[in-house]
Every structure is written in C-alpha cells, then in structure tokens.
Write a protein that holds these residues in place. Structure first.
Motif: not given
Length: 230
Positions: A223, A168, A209, A221, A2, A4
């Motif tokens: 925010n 992340h 990714d 991809h 992810s 995000n």
C-alpha cells in the motif's frame, strides 16, 4: 502471504540497493596478489558474496589456493582484506536503477525503513552515505551488529521487537536465498529480486512471496500509505 498491512520494510544492501561487487572484486584481487595467488574475475566474486566478508575471503582462497583454508589462517588474512576493501570502498560501486526514487517515495509515504545486510557495519554506513541513502533508514543492521546474521532470522526478529510490529507488518526485500530463508524463519513476507547475487540460482526457487525484476516493481506489492506506526 498478504502484504496489505505492511508498515515497515527491511532491505538487503549488496545486490539489492547497490551493486558493490566491483569494489569487492578489487579488494579480493588485492588480497590474492598480496598472498601470491592468481587473480579472480568479477563474475567469480558475484558467485561468492552473500554470507559476509569472512565467507567471501574463504571462498576466494579455496578457489585460488586449491586447498582447504583453516580458520586460523582465515582469521590471519581477514584484516588484510578489510584494509583492501576500505581502500576500494565506493570506488566502482553503483546504485541500482530506481533505488533512491523508490526509497524516498516509501519514506515519504510513512513506511519505516531498515537495512539488514551481512556486510560489516563499518562498511555499510559509509556506503549508504556515499549514495545519499543514510537519511532514509531508521535502522541499519550490519552482519556484525547482532550475534547472528542472515539466513538466521535474528536481525528481522530484532526489527519486529524494536518497532513492536506483528509479523504481518514487516516486509523483507532482497536478492539472495539468505534473505528469503531469514524472512521465512521470521514468519514475515519477502520479495525476491532477480538482478542481484544469488549464487547463480533462480531466486524464485527459494519461494519468496513475490518476485520482482526491477526495484521499482516492489511498489505494486505494498500500500502506498501505511497506517501510522503505533
């Protein structure tokens, strides 16, 4: 993986932000001529870049001298290449479409931005300045800024520690399998660009990714406004 939670983005330089091969080709040909070897094409240089100046010179000399190049000879001629590249820096290079606009948008949105390149630092900063990009990056790491360069994860691990980020929260964007392998080794997300220099290989084969055909596609991809950096 992810994307995000991304708060910071690291960008490769050559083949990602700037098409610098025309300048590198001019410098390489100037070196080959000085050493008495045949000239190379821009297409050949595109297949040789990605692992730093020393590797570029080695690949060029092996191709045009048709013999193995030992390290002593390479160390002897590398300063000659550096002089030729300094003379040709930003003479023919160009910014890829959308780069300035997208980087400005990301910076204004609150992302921390970095350049992580294998190009020597002394050439990286003037090139960024020439295209008005230098003020957009919080950190600039050249191939000689740390003990190791991509595909080693050291530069990306350095950014994680510098910004005190979780894996992340950092994204790598690049055009080469060196970028993909470095990101994977560092445990962070990575976007592969199709238009740069990747030794003639499909970037998707390295398993990024996400794959983007244009620089502006990376906006889809991430925010558009990350949480503030702690």
């Amino acid at each position: 993986m992810s994307m995000n939670a991304i708060k910071a983005i690291a960008f490769d330089l050559d083949g990602t932000l700037i098409d610098s091969v025309p300048d590198l080709a001019a410098a390489t040909n100037a070196l080959l001529a000085e050493l008495g070897f045949a000239a190379c094409s821009e297409t050949e240089v595109r297949s040789w870049v990605g692992n730093g100046a020393k590797k570029l010179v080695q690949r060029a000399l092996v191709a045009k001298s048709d013999r193995e190049i030992d390290d002593d000879y390479l160390q002897q001629v590398l300063p000659l290449f550096m002089t030729h590249y300094q003379a040709n820096l930003q003479q023919h290079s160009r910014l890829y479409d959308g780069v300035l606009e997208v980087l400005t948008q990301l910076k204004q949105a609150g992302f921390a931005l970095a350049v992580v390149t294998n190009k020597p630092y002394k050439f990286t900063v003037p090139l960024l300045q020439a295209f008005g990009l230098d003020g957009l990056f919080d950190v600039v790491l050249g191939g000689d800024s740390l003990a190791k360069m991509k595909p080693d994860p050291m530069p990306l691990n350095h950014l994680l520690a510098h910004w005190q980020l979780g894996q992340h929260q950092l994204l790598m964007v690049g055009d080469s399998k060196n970028d993909i392998f470095a990101a994977k080794s560092a445990g962070i997300a990575v976007i592969g660009l199709t238009y740069g220099y990747n030794y003639g290989e499909d970037i998707s084969l390295s398993g990024p990714d996400a794959v983007c055909e244009q620089f502006s596609n990376i906006l889809a991809h991430v925010n558009h406004r990350p949480n503030e950096m702690e």
